[in-house]
Design a protein around this motif. Structure first.
Motif: not given
Length: 333
Positions: A268-286
């Motif tokens: 809930r800290v390492v895996i969730y945060t890395s998944g969330f970061a990838m989601m933010l990156s996908a959002w930033k890239d359109g």
């Protein structure tokens, strides 16, 4: 005089060529971004077909009632007849914790499988369906069935919580379940955020330890059961004979809590945060621009709130953990 006009003609030609190149690039980019489409299968959560939706939700809600009923029978047989209010409360609530642990292990393992499958896909295919999506066949069917199993469990458990309110959980538990049901309906009903679904489910791996801790707390503080002493001695703990149940229970509870904090940190800290970061990156890239706006914005808000809540809980756990094991003579609340 033709020579005098030549520079202007060249400039005009260049400008036209640049505009044509821009138009072609823009068109090819638009063509390169595949359009979102809903591609239903027999296992889809099709919110437009209300009769099919209600039928499937009812089936999956009943599906989880079977292990709950079996657990209830097994616990009553093992424990015997309830005499005190504490015993009655234990026998009523215990089956829910058994099923919560089973559900968490099932969907956690399934989440790992979906994570591995979606990691191999092109990045767009991890977040939404389109005409040429590679997320098809059995992996897609498996994920859709998994979403039904998850939604069915959460719906059934929420019904139990509300029916027995506040004995099985208070408003925070109601909000937790309602939020996850909303996520399941939004993502499943639009066939989006497949990758995010996988790492959110992996967070369930910490739940069985919470359930185990509940059983230890019940046996120690409510039932004052000698079983706790037997378990502790079998696992090699030294028990203070002046108050054996409390001594054994507190040591077992601390050990399970330690393992829980470690597991929570991973999922809930390492895996969730890395998944969330990838989601933010996908959002930033359109990449998420194709996901229906309402679905995308609500899911983003809920996942962000979930991340904040995980961090808040984690900070409390770490502070408690740093205090060290509890003293046996500590007052029982």
């Amino acid at each position: 005089s033709s020579h005098a006009h030549a520079p202007h003609v060249v400039t005009a030609h260049r400008a036209r060529a640049r505009n044509e190149t821009k138009t072609r690039t823009h068109t090819s980019r638009a063509m390169a971004i595949p359009q979102y489409v809903f591609l239903p299968t027999p296992y889809s959560m099709n919110l437009a077909d209300s009769a099919d939706f209600v039928k499937k939700l009812a089936q999956w809600t009943i599906f989880w009632e079977v292990p709950r009923a079996l657990a209830s029978v097994a616990i009553k047989r093992t424990y015997g007849p309830a005499k005190t209010p504490s015993e009655k409360s234990f026998l009523k609530n215990a089956p829910g914790y058994v099923v919560a642990a089973i559900h968490a292990l099932v969907v956690g393992c399934a989440g790992v499988h979906v994570y591995r499958v979606t990691q191999r896909l092109p990045i767009r295919d991890r977040y939404y369906m389109h005409a040429k999506s590679q997320f098809t066949g059995s992996p897609k069917h498996f994920t859709e069935i998994l979403n039904w199993a998850f939604c069915g469990y959460m719906t059934g458990d929420l019904m139990h919580i509300l029916w027995n309110y506040p004995e099985m959980g208070k408003m925070d538990m109601v909000a937790h379940h309602a939020t996850f049901i909303a996520c399941s309906l939004l993502a499943g009903g639009s066939q989006t955020m497949i990758f995010s679904f996988s790492w959110l489910l992996m967070g369930e791996f910490s739940t069985p330890l919470l359930c185990l801790r509940w059983f230890i707390q019940q046996a120690t503080y409510e039932l004052k059961s000698e079983r706790v002493v037997r378990w502790a001695k079998r696992l090699g703990y030294r028990v203070d004979e002046s108050n054996p149940v409390l001594s054994a229970g507190k040591q077992l509870e601390y050990s399970v809590s330690k393992t829980f904090v470690f597991t929570f940190t991973i999922v809930r800290v390492v895996i969730y945060t890395s998944g969330f970061a990838m989601m933010l990156s996908a959002w930033k890239d359109g990449i998420l621009d194709q996901v229906p706006t309402f679905t995308r914005d609500v899911l983003f808000s809920l996942v962000t709130a979930g991340w904040g809540l995980n961090m808040y809980w984690w900070s409390i756990m770490v502070r408690k953990f740093l205090r060290g094991p509890p003293k046996v003579s500590a007052k029982i609340e």
